[in-house]
Design an enzyme around this catalytic site. Structure first.
Site, PDB file in Angstrom:
ATOM      1  N   SER A 142       0.830  -1.206   0.000  1.00  0.00           N
ATOM      2  CA  SER A 142       0.000   0.000   0.000  1.00  0.00           C
ATOM      3  C   SER A 142       0.862   1.253   0.000  1.00  0.00           C
ATOM      4  O   SER A 142       1.961   1.270   0.564  1.00  0.00           O
ATOM      5  CB  SER A 142      -0.861  -0.010   1.265  1.00  0.00           C
ATOM      6  OG  SER A 142      -1.380   1.263   1.525  1.00  0.00           O
ATOM      7  N   TYR A 167      -2.119  -0.388  10.122  1.00  0.00           N
ATOM      8  CA  TYR A 167      -2.378  -0.936   8.783  1.00  0.00           C
ATOM      9  C   TYR A 167      -1.109  -0.830   7.936  1.00  0.00           C
ATOM     10  O   TYR A 167      -0.646  -1.805   7.336  1.00  0.00           O
ATOM     11  CB  TYR A 167      -3.538  -0.182   8.121  1.00  0.00           C
ATOM     12  CG  TYR A 167      -3.677  -0.488   6.644  1.00  0.00           C
ATOM     13  CD1 TYR A 167      -4.072  -1.748   6.213  1.00  0.00           C
ATOM     14  CD2 TYR A 167      -3.392   0.487   5.681  1.00  0.00           C
ATOM     15  CE1 TYR A 167      -4.183  -2.037   4.851  1.00  0.00           C
ATOM     16  CE2 TYR A 167      -3.515   0.211   4.326  1.00  0.00           C
ATOM     17  CZ  TYR A 167      -3.899  -1.057   3.920  1.00  0.00           C
ATOM     18  OH  TYR A 167      -4.002  -1.340   2.572  1.00  0.00           O
TER      19      TYR A 167
HETATM   20  N1  LIG Z   1      -8.502  -0.162  -2.350  1.00  0.00           N
HETATM   21  C1  LIG Z   1      -7.392   0.545  -2.152  1.00  0.00           C
HETATM   22  O1  LIG Z   1      -7.356   1.771  -2.428  1.00  0.00           O
HETATM   23  C2  LIG Z   1      -6.145  -0.097  -1.618  1.00  0.00           C
HETATM   24  C3  LIG Z   1      -5.007   0.702  -1.446  1.00  0.00           C
HETATM   25  C4  LIG Z   1      -3.839   0.118  -0.975  1.00  0.00           C
HETATM   26  C5  LIG Z   1      -3.802  -1.238  -0.694  1.00  0.00           C
HETATM   27  N2  LIG Z   1      -4.929  -1.994  -0.843  1.00  0.00           N
HETATM   28  C6  LIG Z   1      -4.838  -3.428  -0.528  1.00  0.00           C
HETATM   29  O2  LIG Z   1      -5.349  -4.156  -1.632  1.00  0.00           O
HETATM   30  C7  LIG Z   1      -5.987  -5.344  -1.181  1.00  0.00           C
HETATM   31  C8  LIG Z   1      -7.404  -5.412  -1.673  1.00  0.00           C
HETATM   32  O3  LIG Z   1      -8.093  -4.269  -1.191  1.00  0.00           O
HETATM   33  P1  LIG Z   1      -9.621  -3.972  -1.494  1.00  0.00           P
HETATM   34  O4  LIG Z   1      -9.772  -2.519  -1.612  1.00  0.00           O
HETATM   35  O5  LIG Z   1     -10.102  -4.862  -2.556  1.00  0.00           O
HETATM   36  O6  LIG Z   1     -10.257  -4.400  -0.077  1.00  0.00           O
HETATM   37  P2  LIG Z   1     -11.533  -5.270   0.257  1.00  0.00           P
HETATM   38  O7  LIG Z   1     -11.730  -5.175   1.738  1.00  0.00           O
HETATM   39  O8  LIG Z   1     -12.672  -4.901  -0.623  1.00  0.00           O
HETATM   40  O9  LIG Z   1     -11.064  -6.738  -0.129  1.00  0.00           O
HETATM   41  C9  LIG Z   1     -10.343  -7.586   0.737  1.00  0.00           C
HETATM   42  C10 LIG Z   1     -11.080  -8.920   0.796  1.00  0.00           C
HETATM   43  O10 LIG Z   1     -10.315  -9.796   1.608  1.00  0.00           O
HETATM   44  C11 LIG Z   1     -11.196 -10.558   2.412  1.00  0.00           C
HETATM   45  N3  LIG Z   1     -10.476 -10.979   3.624  1.00  0.00           N
HETATM   46  C12 LIG Z   1     -10.065 -10.205   4.657  1.00  0.00           C
HETATM   47  N4  LIG Z   1      -9.459 -10.948   5.582  1.00  0.00           N
HETATM   48  C13 LIG Z   1      -9.468 -12.235   5.121  1.00  0.00           C
HETATM   49  C14 LIG Z   1      -9.012 -13.471   5.637  1.00  0.00           C
HETATM   50  N5  LIG Z   1      -8.433 -13.553   6.830  1.00  0.00           N
HETATM   51  N6  LIG Z   1      -9.177 -14.586   4.885  1.00  0.00           N
HETATM   52  C15 LIG Z   1      -9.794 -14.531   3.688  1.00  0.00           C
HETATM   53  N7  LIG Z   1     -10.275 -13.374   3.143  1.00  0.00           N
HETATM   54  C16 LIG Z   1     -10.107 -12.243   3.857  1.00  0.00           C
HETATM   55  C17 LIG Z   1     -12.356  -9.625   2.723  1.00  0.00           C
HETATM   56  O11 LIG Z   1     -13.554 -10.328   3.017  1.00  0.00           O
HETATM   57  C18 LIG Z   1     -12.473  -8.813   1.437  1.00  0.00           C
HETATM   58  O12 LIG Z   1     -13.457  -9.343   0.581  1.00  0.00           O
HETATM   59  C19 LIG Z   1      -5.859  -5.331   0.332  1.00  0.00           C
HETATM   60  O13 LIG Z   1      -4.714  -6.059   0.686  1.00  0.00           O
HETATM   61  C20 LIG Z   1      -5.652  -3.868   0.659  1.00  0.00           C
HETATM   62  O14 LIG Z   1      -4.980  -3.686   1.865  1.00  0.00           O
HETATM   63  C21 LIG Z   1      -6.089  -1.451  -1.308  1.00  0.00           C
END
Ligand SMILES: NC(=O)c1ccc[n+]([C@@H]2O[C@H](COP(=O)([O-])OP(=O)(O)OC[C@H]3O[C@@H](n4cnc5c(N)ncnc54)[C@H](O)[C@@H]3O)[C@@H](O)[C@H]2O)c1
Length: 335
Positions: A142, A167
Site C-alpha cells: 500500500s 495498517y
Molecule cells: N482499495 C485501495 O485503495 C487499496 C489501497 C492500498 C492497498 N490496498 C490493498 O489491496 C488489497 C485489496 O483491497 P480492497 O480494496 O479490494 O479491499 P476489500 O476489503 O474490498 O477486499 C479484501 C477482501 O479480503 C477478504 N479478507 C479479509 N481478511 C481475510 C481473511 N483472513 N481470509 C480470507 N479473506 C479475507 C475480505 O472479506 C475482502 O473481501 C488489500 O490487501 C488492501 O490492503 C487497497
C-alpha cells in the site's frame, strides 16, 4: 495456467478475477467474506462472477454458473491447514494475494484484525508458496507505507520506516516477510503498493463511496484537514492492467524479490475530487470541516517508473472519466 486470487469477494480481487476469467484463465478465488463492510456487496460481486450465495459453504468449492473457468471457495487465510490442503490439491502457477484487513482508520480501534489477517494470514500464504512452489506470488502492499515521508513523488527507492498506522505497519511487514521468503526459499514475489483505488464495485469505507452516498442523501460529508489533502486516485481498470501485466513477469534476480508502485501519478486535491463527484451527480455537497485524522497522510503521489520500465504501464483513465464511470455504476447499483 491456474491462478489463485485471494480476497476475490473484495473490490480489487473481484475485478482481477473478472479480467482473468474473461481472458479464459482458470481462476480459483477465496475469501472469508467478513463483515468489515456490508457482506451483501461481497455476495453481489460474487454473483457477478456466477457464484450463487446459497451454495456457499465454508471450505467447499462452488463452480461458477456463468463462467466456466471460475471456482470459489469460502476460506480464511488464517486457517492454515485448509489453505495448505488447497495449495497441495490445486498446484497454482500464480498467486495474486489481495485478502487483507484493509482500511487505515479501522486499525486504530481494531488492531488485532490486522495482525491476524495481514501478518498471520500473510505468513500462511508464504508458507503455502514455500511448500507448494508457485511461479510468482503477487501481493498487495500500500502507498500508506510511505507514512511520514516528505520527498515526492514517492519512489520505491525511498526508505519507508515511519508508518503512521498499524495498517501501514502490517503492509511494510509483508514486504519484509516476502523478502526473507524470496531469499531463503527462492519464491518470486512482487509487492504492489496500490495508491487509492476507486471505481465501480468500490469499497463503502472509502471517500468516493462515502461522499456519493452522503451527497445523494443530502447529508453532510466529512472533509478532513479542511480539505488540505492530496491523493493519487487511481482508477480500478489501470490497477487491473498493472496487476495482470506484472503477474507474467516474475522477478528473476538472485533474490527474486521486488516492490513496485502502482498509481495514477497525478495527485488531486480533495476539493477537486469532491467537485468531480458533485458534477457527476448534479448535486452539491454539504461540507463539514474536521481536523486531520490520526493515521492519515497529507499527500500521496506515485512514481511508477519501475513498473513502466517493466511493463510499459501507463494509466489511461483521467479523474473526470473515472468518476463519471464510478457514479454511473453507483446510481445503478443502489437504485
Ligand atoms: N482499495 C485501495 O485503495 C487499496 C489501497 C492500498 C492497498 N490496498 C490493498 O489491496 C488489497 C485489496 O483491497 P480492497 O480494496 O479490494 O479491499 P476489500 O476489503 O474490498 O477486499 C479484501 C477482501 O479480503 C477478504 N479478507 C479479509 N481478511 C481475510 C481473511 N483472513 N481470509 C480470507 N479473506 C479475507 C475480505 O472479506 C475482502 O473481501 C488489500 O490487501 C488492501 O490492503 C487497497
Amino acid at each position: 495456467m491456474k491462478i489463485l486470487v485471494t480476497g476475490v469477494a473484495g473490490f480489487i480481487g473481484f475485478h482481477v478475477a473478472k479480467k482473468l476469467i474473461d481472458d479464459n484463465i482458470e481462476v480459483i478465488g477465496i475469501d472469508n467474506i467478513n463483515d468489515y463492510y456490508p457482506m451483501t456487496l461481497k455476495f453481489d460481486r460474487l454473483k457477478e462472477l456466477g457464484i450463487q450465495p446459497d451454495f456457499i459453504r465454508y471450505n467447499n468449492k462452488v463452480k461458477s454458473e456463468t463462467m466456466k473457468s471460475f471456482t470459489f471457495l469460502r476460506l480464511d487465510i488464517t486457517d492454515e491447514s485448509h489453505l495448505l490442503n488447497l495449495f497441495n490439491r490445486e498446484k497454482f502457477d500464480i498467486v495474486i494475494h489481495l485478502a487483507a484487513q484493509a482500511g487505515v482508520r479501522y486499525s486504530l480501534d481494531n488492531p488485532k484484525a490486522y495482525i491476524k489477517s495481514n501478518i498471520e494470514g500473510f505468513n500462511n500464504i508464504l508458507e503455502a508458496c514455500r511448500n507448494f512452489p508457485v511461479k510468482h506470488l503477487v501481493y498487495a502492499s500500500s502507498s500508506s507505507v510511505y507514512g511520514m515521508n516528505k520527498e515526492q513523488p514517492f519512489s520505491v527507492k525511498h526508505k519507508v520506516d515511519s508508518p503512521v498506522s498499524l495498517y501501514a505497519a502490517t503492509k511494510k511487514s509483508n514486504e519484509l516477510m516476502a523478502h526473507s521468503y524470496s531469499y531463503l526459499y527462492n519464491i518470486p514475489t512482487t509487492g504492489l503498493r496500490f495508491f487509492t483505488v476507486y471505481g465501480p464495485w468500490g469499497r463503502p469505507d472509502m471517500a468516493p463511496m462515502l461522499f456519493a452516498k452522503s451527497i445523494i442523501e443530502g447529508k453532510p460529508i466529512k472533509v478532513f484537514n479542511n480539505g488540505n489533502l492530496e491523493r493519487d486516485f487511481t482508477y480500478i481498470d489501470d490497477i487491473i492492467t498493472g496487476i495482470t501485466k506484472i503477474m507474467s513477469l516474475p522477478p528473476c534476480e538472485k533474490i527474486p524479490y521486488r516492490i513496485l508502485n502502482i498509481g495514477n501519478s497525478k495527485p488531486v486535491k480533495l476539493g477537486e475530487f469532491i467537485n468531480e463527484i458533485e458534477e457527476a451527480l448534479g448535486e452539491k455537497a454539504i461540507k463539514e470541516m474536521y481536523p486531520m485524522q490520526d493515521g492519515d497522510v497529507y499527500s500521496t503521489f506515485a512514481d511508477v517508473s519501475e513498473l513502466q520500465q517493466l511493463t510499459n504501464y501507463k494509466p489511461t483513465i483521467a479523474l473526470k472519466e473515472g468518476i463519471t464511470k464510478f457514479i454511473k455504476w453507483y446510481t445503478a447499483y443502489f437504485n
